[in-house]
Design a protein around this motif. Structure first.
Motif, PDB file in Angstrom:
ATOM      1  N   LEU A  91       0.860  -1.177   0.000  1.00  0.00           N
ATOM      2  CA  LEU A  91       0.000   0.000   0.000  1.00  0.00           C
ATOM      3  C   LEU A  91       0.899   1.231   0.000  1.00  0.00           C
ATOM      4  N   SER A  92       0.841   2.004  -1.071  1.00  0.00           N
ATOM      5  CA  SER A  92       1.696   3.182  -1.190  1.00  0.00           C
ATOM      6  C   SER A  92       0.858   4.452  -1.152  1.00  0.00           C
ATOM      7  N   ASP A 125      -1.369   2.438   9.180  1.00  0.00           N
ATOM      8  CA  ASP A 125      -1.726   1.523  10.259  1.00  0.00           C
ATOM      9  C   ASP A 125      -3.182   1.713  10.679  1.00  0.00           C
ATOM     10  N   ALA A 126      -3.640   2.964  10.752  1.00  0.00           N
ATOM     11  CA  ALA A 126      -5.020   3.220  11.129  1.00  0.00           C
ATOM     12  C   ALA A 126      -5.978   2.721  10.053  1.00  0.00           C
ATOM     13  N   ALA A 127      -5.596   2.903   8.781  1.00  0.00           N
ATOM     14  CA  ALA A 127      -6.466   2.450   7.695  1.00  0.00           C
ATOM     15  C   ALA A 127      -6.599   0.931   7.693  1.00  0.00           C
ATOM     16  N   VAL A 128      -5.491   0.226   7.868  1.00  0.00           N
ATOM     17  CA  VAL A 128      -5.531  -1.238   7.903  1.00  0.00           C
ATOM     18  C   VAL A 128      -6.276  -1.713   9.146  1.00  0.00           C
ATOM     19  N   ARG A 129      -6.041  -1.051  10.271  1.00  0.00           N
ATOM     20  CA  ARG A 129      -6.736  -1.428  11.502  1.00  0.00           C
ATOM     21  C   ARG A 129      -8.252  -1.305  11.337  1.00  0.00           C
ATOM     22  N   SER A 160       5.178  -1.676   8.512  1.00  0.00           N
ATOM     23  CA  SER A 160       4.994  -0.246   8.326  1.00  0.00           C
ATOM     24  C   SER A 160       6.341   0.395   8.041  1.00  0.00           C
ATOM     25  N   LEU A 161       6.548   0.821   6.809  1.00  0.00           N
ATOM     26  CA  LEU A 161       7.833   1.399   6.417  1.00  0.00           C
ATOM     27  C   LEU A 161       7.935   2.879   6.736  1.00  0.00           C
ATOM     28  N   ASP A 162       6.831   3.493   7.109  1.00  0.00           N
ATOM     29  CA  ASP A 162       6.830   4.927   7.422  1.00  0.00           C
ATOM     30  C   ASP A 162       7.183   5.149   8.893  1.00  0.00           C
ATOM     31  N   ALA A 169       3.191  -1.168   3.998  1.00  0.00           N
ATOM     32  CA  ALA A 169       2.651   0.174   3.814  1.00  0.00           C
ATOM     33  C   ALA A 169       3.752   1.189   4.057  1.00  0.00           C
ATOM     34  N   ASP A 170       3.699   2.309   3.316  1.00  0.00           N
ATOM     35  CA  ASP A 170       4.810   3.272   3.404  1.00  0.00           C
ATOM     36  C   ASP A 170       4.339   4.701   3.611  1.00  0.00           C
ATOM     37  N   PHE A 171       3.151   4.900   4.175  1.00  0.00           N
ATOM     38  CA  PHE A 171       2.669   6.275   4.310  1.00  0.00           C
ATOM     39  C   PHE A 171       2.011   6.482   5.669  1.00  0.00           C
TER      40      PHE A 171
END
Length: 473
Positions: A133-134, A169-173, A191-193, A163-165
């Protein structure tokens, strides 16, 4: 043409296909002509079920390769064979299991189409899915990709999300919170961000929060065994009671305090395999405070706290220990040498050392871990370790039975293992015949063994390759 010649021809043919050669290349040499005229004629005579079985075996063989040993191809097996000929395409599309595992971490504009193709042709089979997810495409394609994957939650077997943005984490949660995934065995969220506010914190800041209540898949993951999380502030915890294998990774965010670690371990009553990459823990508890009676396998990489961790650990049934890229070798050695008591690992049988260690550190480890019967030396020249073990005046690791070697400068070190009657397995790049038959290996076994396959994102499984030294003959 004999049986071996035919097998060799088929192997060359498949290699040519996987490398994406065009027809002119296939016909451009004597070897390619042999493959085309002989191997293909035989393959066309195979019944569809046999041809399908070959495709399935090829897919399974690719899954079993360690990431560092994976053949570098542009497309997976099922995509290659489905575009060779009409008959091959029909056979491949008639095998739902062939399409039940998809790595959709491709360019954003292609990810959704690729995912939809696999979901359609897998026909209800258990799914292994990896997506990315970018930020650039989250509001156009990313949300739809995540929604399509989670719509298949009843048959998800493995779910890996990168995910990198900010806010991922909140969106996936929110998307996963109230789902039930009865077949999910492996969940990975990377989470790469790293939020800027966290990078500006004082180095002494730690994460103390001890609440590990489920925030994803709260309606149940009865089969979940493997959990992999990166960056503790963004960790998405599912129900933990059944988890047996835990991977934690930390690089730039504040590490967790030891009280948080202990609370996490208490929330994992079934934990048997623990993997820590980076500075996950700020500091380990005092000696004797880390009691893990059910732990069978432990891995630690790139951690400043490796020496303190080993001294704090009390694991009576621990069978396997992996130490990778230890940052402070001197601290590790000093911790072992000045401890009031030795390491409490009485059942340890397998020791994996990944990366270079000084002779002093090697000697300290071998003295402490005298019960080791299997030793693996990876991503380093094994000469110093083998010379220590061959020295008649030291008698280190008296119960040693097997050694697996990745690189070596001199064959003398390997000869010393033979003289000690230790079984030696060397990487295929090591050109050494030894005193008799020599075991060869190309990829690392899965961790833990009960998983049966290698996690493609497992950083511990990466083999670093280098040009063979000129001393190899």
């Amino acid at each position: 043409m004999g049986r071996q010649g035919f097998r060799a021809g088929v192997a060359r043919f498949f290699r040519a296909l996987r490398r994406g050669r065009d027809d002119s290349t296939l016909h451009g040499s004597e070897e390619s002509t042999l493959v085309n005229c002989d191997a293909v004629c035989h393959i066309t005579r195979l019944p569809d079920p046999v041809l399908g079985a070959i495709f399935a075996l090829s897919k399974d063989a690719e899954k079993e390769l360690a990431p560092g040993e994976r053949v570098k191809v542009s497309r997976p097996v099922e995509q290659v064979v489905s575009q060779v000929a009409v008959r091959w395409r029909v056979v491949a599309l008639g095998l739902p299991d062939l399409w039940s595992s998809v790595d959709a971490r491709v360019r954003p504009e292609h990810q959704r189409a690729l995912l939809e193709w696999y979901l359609d042709h897998s026909e209800g089979r258990p799914l292994d899915v990896s997506i990315s997810l970018s930020q650039e495409d989250w509001h156009t394609e990313g949300e739809l990709v995540l929604a399509e994957v989670l719509a298949e939650a009843p048959r998800l077997r493995c779910l890996s999300i990168r995910a990198d943005f900010p806010g991922a984490d909140a969106a996936v949660r929110d998307a996963c919170m109230y789902l039930r995934a009865p077949m999910l065995e492996h969940f990975s969220f990377i989470s790469l961000d790293v939020p800027q506010a966290l990078t500006l914190l004082d180095p002494g800041d730690h994460i103390y929060e001890e609440n590990f209540a489920p925030v994803v898949f709260t309606r149940g993951v009865a089969r979940l065994k493997v959990l992999r999380l990166q960056h503790m502030p963004k960790a998405l915890y599912p129900p933990l009671r059944g988890v047996t294998t835990l991977h934690l990774e930390e690089y730039q965010c504040p590490p967790m305090a030891c009280t948080r670690l202990l609370a996490l371990l208490r929330a994992l009553p079934a934990l048997a395999n623990l993997s820590l990459y980076g500075d996950v823990i700020a500091s380990w508890p005092a000696e004797g405070a880390l009691h893990l009676p059910c732990l069978r396998s432990l891995r630690s990489a790139s951690s400043d706290q490796a020496g303190h961790m080993l001294l704090a650990l009390n694991a009576p049934i621990l069978d396997s220990l992996t130490l990778k890229d230890v940052k402070r070798v001197s601290e590790l050695t000093s911790s072992l040498e000045h401890a009031s008591s030795g390491l409490r690992l009485p059942a340890l049988r397998t020791l994996v050392l990944d990366g270079s260690l000084s002779v002093r550190a090697l000697g300290a480890l071998f003295c402490e871990l005298s019960s080791v019967a299997k030793l693996r030396l990876l991503n380093c020249d094994a000469d110093e370790a083998l010379d220590l073990l061959s020295a008649p005046d030291r008698q280190l690791l008296p119960g040693l039975k097997k050694v697996m070697v990745h690189q070596v400068r001199s064959h003398t070190a390997l000869d010393g293992m033979w003289a000690r009657e230790v079984a030696v397995r060397v990487h295929v790049d090591v050109q050494w015949t030894g005193a008799g038959s020599v075991g060869r290996w190309t990829s690392l076994p899965p961790w833990p063994p009960e998983l049966g396959r290698v996690d493609a994102d497992d950083l511990f499984m990466q083999l670093r390759r280098g040009a063979p030294p000129s001393i190899w003959v």
